[in-house]
Enzyme design. Structure first.
Site, PDB file in Angstrom:
ATOM      1  N   ALA A 220      41.840  40.510  40.155  1.00  0.00           N
ATOM      2  CA  ALA A 220      41.821  41.021  38.673  1.00  0.00           C
ATOM      3  C   ALA A 220      42.797  40.278  37.858  1.00  0.00           C
ATOM      4  O   ALA A 220      42.421  40.796  36.852  1.00  0.00           O
ATOM      5  CB  ALA A 220      42.127  42.652  39.039  1.00  0.00           C
ATOM      6  N   PRO A 222      44.771  38.574  34.959  1.00  0.00           N
ATOM      7  CA  PRO A 222      45.707  39.448  34.369  1.00  0.00           C
ATOM      8  C   PRO A 222      44.943  40.508  33.661  1.00  0.00           C
ATOM      9  O   PRO A 222      45.651  41.226  32.769  1.00  0.00           O
ATOM     10  CB  PRO A 222      46.188  38.500  33.313  1.00  0.00           C
ATOM     11  N   GLY A 223      43.540  40.667  34.027  1.00  0.00           N
ATOM     12  CA  GLY A 223      43.044  41.851  33.587  1.00  0.00           C
ATOM     13  C   GLY A 223      41.823  41.853  32.631  1.00  0.00           C
ATOM     14  O   GLY A 223      41.427  42.764  31.924  1.00  0.00           O
ATOM     15  N   GLY A 224      41.626  40.683  32.099  1.00  0.00           N
ATOM     16  CA  GLY A 224      40.627  40.529  31.069  1.00  0.00           C
ATOM     17  C   GLY A 224      39.096  41.180  31.657  1.00  0.00           C
ATOM     18  O   GLY A 224      38.570  41.856  31.038  1.00  0.00           O
ATOM     19  N   LYS A 225      38.902  40.657  32.805  1.00  0.00           N
ATOM     20  CA  LYS A 225      37.695  41.127  33.426  1.00  0.00           C
ATOM     21  C   LYS A 225      37.549  42.674  33.805  1.00  0.00           C
ATOM     22  O   LYS A 225      36.667  43.238  33.619  1.00  0.00           O
ATOM     23  CB  LYS A 225      37.308  40.279  34.496  1.00  0.00           C
ATOM     24  N   ASP A 270      45.593  41.042  50.475  1.00  0.00           N
ATOM     25  CA  ASP A 270      44.880  39.990  50.578  1.00  0.00           C
ATOM     26  C   ASP A 270      43.235  40.540  50.506  1.00  0.00           C
ATOM     27  O   ASP A 270      42.852  41.498  51.199  1.00  0.00           O
ATOM     28  CB  ASP A 270      45.016  39.375  52.118  1.00  0.00           C
ATOM     29  N   ASP A 287      35.955  36.778  41.326  1.00  0.00           N
ATOM     30  CA  ASP A 287      36.196  35.525  40.484  1.00  0.00           C
ATOM     31  C   ASP A 287      37.169  34.891  41.376  1.00  0.00           C
ATOM     32  O   ASP A 287      38.353  35.156  41.285  1.00  0.00           O
ATOM     33  CB  ASP A 287      36.693  36.139  38.953  1.00  0.00           C
ATOM     34  N   CYS A 344      35.769  29.182  38.144  1.00  0.00           N
ATOM     35  CA  CYS A 344      36.006  28.200  36.930  1.00  0.00           C
ATOM     36  C   CYS A 344      36.260  26.971  37.234  1.00  0.00           C
ATOM     37  O   CYS A 344      36.824  26.152  36.982  1.00  0.00           O
ATOM     38  CB  CYS A 344      37.360  28.559  36.148  1.00  0.00           C
TER      39      CYS A 344
END
Length: 523
Positions: A220, A222-225, A270, A287, A344
């Site tokens: 998760a 830094p929290g954008g998604k 984990d 992600d 990515c």
């Protein structure tokens, strides 16, 4: 003098138009001259020999010469049969191109080889050139606190030149120029928007969470998604935000508070152990950590610090994480049952190969991503052949979409549990086909009749007397266990017979029995 009078009579707009036309004419002349010189040079191009390349390595690199040689090599490879030297092979041209690209762009040669296997030589050149320029700065409007239109008006008043990211996003804005720091405006501090790359919108849009669901974001920070997921869920249901790196939780928690997220739980675990921590959930976003081969423009160190071994190591971890994500999802969820896998990276090892592996291990299928654009995933890569449904995945390239390199796959889980091996699946299919076939039914009846014949029963009785275990077909044993909860009757009888015979043998060999026999003989 008359010309001066004509110039004086011209309006300013007419003078500007005339000057613009003159500039265009000069630019066209220069371009034509450059094309002509390139054609002459390419016509006279000769591939350097091995001795020439060794002498060149001893001198400081001439970037202009290397760039021209790259263009000439690409020109030859575009129509190899007509333009090549008769004594030179395609492999020699590709090797020269690989070395020149590695020197000119500053990559490890094995990464250039990897890109040339994925793209044509001309497209590989476009990909490498696109990694030399930065992607546009983008922000995402937080619909929990504001609307995109109101946010755009507020930032425009502060001297920010912006525009919509595209028709595919209703919350994205592209920043062209700003007179104030984008990460320090009152709107940013109030949680009205998130600094986020446009490509990272895509996996959240593909997952499409519904209000009231239980959703897990496995990686998760830094929290954008995560904040985008909460906005789509309208702060309802339960959002589990997990990250294995404890140090990154600070930024995650800070962004969740700033953006007004109230339905989230943060965990530090984990990702491979999450199925044991949480029960069945509706949707999972993974992600996955990757080699970063799609964000080279943001992190140029990837050019020299990554190798094919690093990519394969990432692929192994990604396979484990994807299986864990699938195991967490409830296949019988009324609204969910979906997993989105994204990276990515643009390498096949971290994308299509991982998804194809999961297809063989779990009861899943790949479904359309619900994204309006993107390049279809690879179904074949070198000697590898993937499941045809892998084509439904989407790839995004910097030189095609002006986004960071990205991969998105949307997966639907249709049954819980671990998939059986291919051999067992094949046996099931064959038996199902035989069950539906009338000829096979007749053959089956004949076999059953033969099984009841005296010869067969004598053989079975003989086996019972000898104490041999009578084995049944695997599926029949499994069916009898499922129905009765115990072993088949024939197997139990054989086991009991074996025990009785063992006892008899032990009695025969018993020393007490021998001593009694001796005493009887003496008497």
């Amino acid at each position: 003098r008359d010309d001066d009078d004509d110039d004086d009579d011209e309006l300013p707009i007419e003078r500007e138009a005339r000057e613009a036309k003159e500039r265009e004419r000069l630019m066209e002349m220069e371009a034509a001259a450059e094309r002509e010189s390139d054609t002459k040079r390419q016509g006279a191009f000769r591939l350097p020999t091995q001795a020439d390349m060794e002498r060149e390595r001893l001198r400081p690199p001439d970037m202009t010469m290397i760039q021209n040689r790259i263009q000439d090599t690409l020109y030859v490879l575009a129509d190899f049969r007509k333009r090549r030297e008769a004594t030179r092979s395609r492999r020699e041209y590709v090797n020269t191109l690989t070395d020149d690209m590695a020197n000119f762009f500053g990559y490890v040669p094995e990464l250039i080889t990897l890109f040339l296997e994925m793209f044509s030589p001309a497209e590989a050149m476009e990909f490498l050139e696109s990694n030399e320029s930065q992607r546009p700065v983008t922000i995402r409007a937080n619909t929990l606190r504001t609307k995109r239109r109101d946010l755009a008006q507020a930032l425009t008043k502060r001297g920010v030149h912006l525009d919509s990211v595209g028709d595919w996003s209703k919350v994205g804005l592209k920043i062209y120029e700003s007179q104030v720091p984008i990460g320090a405006t009152p709107e940013y501090l109030a949680g009205h928007y998130m600094l986020q790359s446009a490509s990272s919108f895509l996996p959240v849009m593909s997952l499409g969470p519904v209000e009231g669901e239980t959703v897990v974001d496995m990686c998760a920070s830094p929290g954008g998604k995560s904040t985008y997921l909460a906005a789509l869920m309208k702060n309802t249901g339960l959002l589990i935000c997990n990250d294995a790196n404890r140090k990154r939780l600070t930024s995650l928690i800070s962004n969740l508070h700033r953006m007004g997220v109230r339905n989230s739980v943060v965990s530090n675990e984990d990702g491979r152990k999450l199925p044991a921590r949480f029960g069945r959930v509706d949707r999972v976003l993974l992600d996955a950590p990757c080699s970063g081969m799609g964000v080279i423009a943001r992190d140029p160190s990837v050019k020299l610090t990554r190798s094919v071994k690093d990519i394969q190591r990432s692929s192994h971890l990604q396979k484990e994480l994807l299986l864990a994500a699938i195991d967490m999802v409830d296949a019988h969820s009324k609204t969910g049952g979906y997993i989105v896998y994204s990276t990515c990276s643009v390498t096949v090892f971290e994308n299509e190969e991982v998804v194809d592996y999961a297809l063989s291990k779990r009861y899943i299928k790949i479904v359309p991503t619900n994204l309006a654009f993107g390049v279809d995933g690879f179904v074949r890569y070198g000697a590898k052949r993937f499941h045809p449904s892998v084509k439904l995945t989407k790839r995004f390239y910097p030189h095609v979409h002006n986004l960071d390199g990205f991969f998105v796959a949307r997966i639907r889980k249709y049954a819980n549990g671990v998939r059986k091996s291919h051999e067992e699946d094949a046996e099931d299919e064959v038996e199902d086909e035989n069950t539906n076939d009338p000829k096979s039914k007749a053959t089956k009846d004949e076999n059953e009749h033969t099984a009841d014949s005296p010869k067969k029963s004598k053989a079975e009785n003989k086996k019972k007397k000898e104490g041999k275990k009578i084995t049944l077909p695997r599926r029949k044993r499994k069916a009898e266990r499922d129905i009765g909860g115990t072993e088949p009757q024939s197997v139990r009888e054989a086991a009991e017979t074996t025990k009785v015979q063992k006892k008899r043998k032990l009695k025969k060999k018993s020393p007490k029995i021998r001593s009694r026999k001796k005493k009887a003989l003496h008497s």
